[in-house]
Design an enzyme around this catalytic site. Structure first.
Site, PDB file in Angstrom:
ATOM      1  N   GLU A   1      -0.906   5.266  13.631  1.00  0.00           N
ATOM      2  CA  GLU A   1      -0.409   6.383  12.817  1.00  0.00           C
ATOM      3  C   GLU A   1      -0.648   7.715  13.514  1.00  0.00           C
ATOM      4  O   GLU A   1       0.234   8.588  13.540  1.00  0.00           O
ATOM      5  CB  GLU A   1      -1.087   6.383  11.453  1.00  0.00           C
ATOM      6  CG  GLU A   1      -0.556   7.474  10.531  1.00  0.00           C
ATOM      7  CD  GLU A   1      -1.233   7.491   9.170  1.00  0.00           C
ATOM      8  OE1 GLU A   1      -0.684   8.154   8.261  1.00  0.00           O
ATOM      9  OE2 GLU A   1      -2.308   6.863   9.014  1.00  0.00           O
TER      10      GLU A   1
ATOM     11  N   HIS B   1      -2.162   8.241   5.999  1.00  0.00           N
ATOM     12  CA  HIS B   1      -2.503   6.972   5.356  1.00  0.00           C
ATOM     13  C   HIS B   1      -3.949   6.625   5.690  1.00  0.00           C
ATOM     14  O   HIS B   1      -4.710   6.230   4.809  1.00  0.00           O
ATOM     15  CB  HIS B   1      -1.546   5.876   5.830  1.00  0.00           C
ATOM     16  CG  HIS B   1      -1.641   4.609   5.059  1.00  0.00           C
ATOM     17  ND1 HIS B   1      -1.431   4.545   3.698  1.00  0.00           N
ATOM     18  CD2 HIS B   1      -1.930   3.341   5.446  1.00  0.00           C
ATOM     19  CE1 HIS B   1      -1.579   3.299   3.284  1.00  0.00           C
ATOM     20  NE2 HIS B   1      -1.890   2.543   4.324  1.00  0.00           N
TER      21      HIS B   1
ATOM     22  N   LYS C   1      -9.046   8.876   1.882  1.00  0.00           N
ATOM     23  CA  LYS C   1      -9.494   7.537   1.469  1.00  0.00           C
ATOM     24  C   LYS C   1     -11.003   7.347   1.625  1.00  0.00           C
ATOM     25  O   LYS C   1     -11.586   6.481   0.987  1.00  0.00           O
ATOM     26  CB  LYS C   1      -8.754   6.462   2.261  1.00  0.00           C
ATOM     27  CG  LYS C   1      -7.324   6.220   1.809  1.00  0.00           C
ATOM     28  CD  LYS C   1      -6.704   5.056   2.555  1.00  0.00           C
ATOM     29  CE  LYS C   1      -5.308   4.738   2.018  1.00  0.00           C
ATOM     30  NZ  LYS C   1      -4.327   5.791   2.303  1.00  0.00           N
TER      31      LYS C   1
ATOM     32  N   CYS D   1       0.798  -1.230   0.000  1.00  0.00           N
ATOM     33  CA  CYS D   1       0.000   0.000   0.000  1.00  0.00           C
ATOM     34  C   CYS D   1       0.829   1.278   0.000  1.00  0.00           C
ATOM     35  O   CYS D   1       0.279   2.371  -0.150  1.00  0.00           O
ATOM     36  CB  CYS D   1      -0.936  -0.001   1.197  1.00  0.00           C
ATOM     37  SG  CYS D   1      -1.891  -1.528   1.356  1.00  0.00           S
TER      38      CYS D   1
ATOM     39  N   PHE E   1       1.405  -3.330   3.725  1.00  0.00           N
ATOM     40  CA  PHE E   1       1.529  -4.683   4.251  1.00  0.00           C
ATOM     41  C   PHE E   1       2.982  -5.138   4.144  1.00  0.00           C
ATOM     42  O   PHE E   1       3.671  -4.850   3.164  1.00  0.00           O
ATOM     43  CB  PHE E   1       0.652  -5.652   3.465  1.00  0.00           C
ATOM     44  CG  PHE E   1      -0.824  -5.534   3.753  1.00  0.00           C
ATOM     45  CD1 PHE E   1      -1.283  -4.978   4.928  1.00  0.00           C
ATOM     46  CD2 PHE E   1      -1.756  -6.007   2.839  1.00  0.00           C
ATOM     47  CE1 PHE E   1      -2.641  -4.876   5.205  1.00  0.00           C
ATOM     48  CE2 PHE E   1      -3.118  -5.919   3.090  1.00  0.00           C
ATOM     49  CZ  PHE E   1      -3.560  -5.353   4.275  1.00  0.00           C
TER      50      PHE E   1
ATOM     51  N   HIS F   1      -9.606   2.809  -0.475  1.00  0.00           N
ATOM     52  CA  HIS F   1      -8.190   2.478  -0.317  1.00  0.00           C
ATOM     53  C   HIS F   1      -7.731   1.865  -1.632  1.00  0.00           C
ATOM     54  O   HIS F   1      -8.043   0.715  -1.942  1.00  0.00           O
ATOM     55  CB  HIS F   1      -7.988   1.518   0.842  1.00  0.00           C
ATOM     56  CG  HIS F   1      -6.548   1.281   1.189  1.00  0.00           C
ATOM     57  ND1 HIS F   1      -5.502   1.824   0.474  1.00  0.00           N
ATOM     58  CD2 HIS F   1      -5.962   0.531   2.183  1.00  0.00           C
ATOM     59  CE1 HIS F   1      -4.354   1.443   0.996  1.00  0.00           C
ATOM     60  NE2 HIS F   1      -4.609   0.662   2.042  1.00  0.00           N
TER      61      HIS F   1
END
Length: 413
Positions: free
Chosen positions: A319, A308, A337, A168, A401, A342
């Site tokens: 985060e 993110h 997002k 990602c 990931f 996403h």
């Protein structure tokens, strides 16, 4: 002693966007800052019986109309998006491929899964009709570098080109890699960002099994809700976001309009788990501190972070705590997002482009669907509507990931 090297900033001169919030940078920006709602919400037949049977898709675009049927058939959907976004970005930069030094142009495009849509289709073909009916185009259309290859072919680029795969964070890593290529003098122009289309039953089924995606089937438009107390997972999206970056002297020499600058880049690895981020956030913290040092920017100078912010319970909290620890609580934070979905490997490219627009317009895009912020998050979260603000420096963070982290520092042009 050698003279201290000045920090390098790459000029951003063009943007191209293909998103569920709109096709084209102007359309996507208007939807995100004025409508504050997700764009195309669809329920593909392939997902009909899954716990998460919806996605945010690019519904108002027919790639065959833009590219031509013959050209479109030579690409997976993610590569089609990349070519369309690249054309817009190059035109926006005022560049004419017929006149540039093609050997001094680089293309770096990130993707988490490559041509998974075509791969999934061909797997079904083999199961239903036999191996002899599998397309010979499977390998060249599904590999991750095929988006970069397609852009090079379409625009006649002969410089270095490659695909980046860091899950990602791929799109952000691609932009950071382009920044490094320009600083090293390998090229004068770089087209960089990310592209993804994952309308694939196998992939979404796996995400459901991981419990990473939202299951709000009753109201999919409100399913993605970063930083909200009731967040329950992300919504898969598709699209592409590409930027034209140039060496500053090259942009100046041709009188280009500099929309913003990529001034710093940092990357790191959690070395922790295949899916879960480091619970202490030390990996993404390392990437962010590296990017700030690369740009020679102090934490107090950062006015906005495009986070993110995936809408998963764990990621958002980790985060947010990291951002407060490194940058303080003075800055504005949002996640776009909730309106694009996403987009996995494309996310870093799309969201970096949106951060450029935020700097340019001095307007912070909101976090849609953020109704009740998680009380554990000590940040000024911009929600429900865009907020005017004065800031000269912004940050884009990306986590992938496998523990792949990236951070970009952007400054006004």
């Amino acid at each position: 002693m050698t003279a201290r090297q000045q920090p390098f900033s790459a000029a951003v001169t063009g943007l191209g966007l293909v998103t569920a919030a709109g096709v084209g940078a102007k359309a996507a920006w208007h939807t995100i800052t004025h409508d504050c709602a997700p764009g195309g919400v669809s329920r593909p037949d392939e997902l009909m019986d899954l716990p998460c049977d919806f996605m945010y898709t690019v519904g108002d675009l027919d790639p065959a109309e833009v590219l031509g049927v013959a050209t479109q058939r030579l690409m997976d959907r993610f590569s089609q998006f990349a070519v369309i976004a690249a054309r817009e970005a190059v035109a926006d930069a005022g560049l004419e491929p017929e006149t540039w030094d093609s050997a001094r142009v680089a293309v770096v495009i990130g993707s988490a899964h490559g041509g998974v849509s075509f791969y999934d289709e061909q797997h079904t073909t083999m199961l239903q009709r036999g191996a002899r009916r599998v397309s010979p185009k499977l390998a060249p259309l599904s590999v991750i570098n095929s988006a970069a290859s397609s852009v090079c072919t379409d625009l006649g680029v002969h410089g270095p080109s490659f695909g980046v795969a860091t899950a990602c964070s791929s799109g952000a890593v691609a932009v950071g890699t382009a920044h490094q290529l320009l600083r090293a003098g390998v090229c004068d122009i770089a087209i960089a960002g990310g592209a993804e289309s994952t309308i694939a039953r196998l992939l979404v089924a796996s995400a459901c099994q991981m419990k990473a995606v939202s299951t709000r089937r009753d109201k999919p438009s409100a399913a993605c809700r970063p930083f909200d107390v009731e967040r329950d997972g992300f919504v898969v999206g598709e699209g592409a976001g590409l930027l034209v970056l140039e060496r500053p002297e090259h942009a100046r020499a041709r009188g280009a309009t500099v929309r913003a600058q990529v001034s710093g880049y940092g990357a790191s690895s959690d070395a922790y788990a295949a899916v879960a981020p480091d619970p202490d956030g030390t990996g993404i913290e390392r990437a962010l501190r590296t990017a700030l040092a690369d740009a020679e920017v102090a934490a107090g100078d950062v006015g906005y972070v495009n986070a993110h912010g995936t809408s998963t319970v764990v990621n958002d909290l980790i985060e947010a705590m990291m951002l407060e620890r490194v940058l303080g609580d003075h800055l504005l934070v949002s996640s776009t997002k909730a309106m694009t979905g996403h987009t996995l490997g494309a996310a870093g490219g799309i969201e970096t482009a949106l951060t450029v627009l935020a700097l340019e317009h001095q307007l912070v895009p909101p976090t849609a669907n953020l109704e009740v912020p998680d009380h554990r998050i000590p940040l000024d979260l911009v929600r429900q509507e865009a907020r005017p603000a004065r800031f000269d420096c912004a940050v884009k963070t990306s986590l992938g990931f496998g523990g792949h982290n990236a951070a970009l520092v952007l400054t006004r042009g």
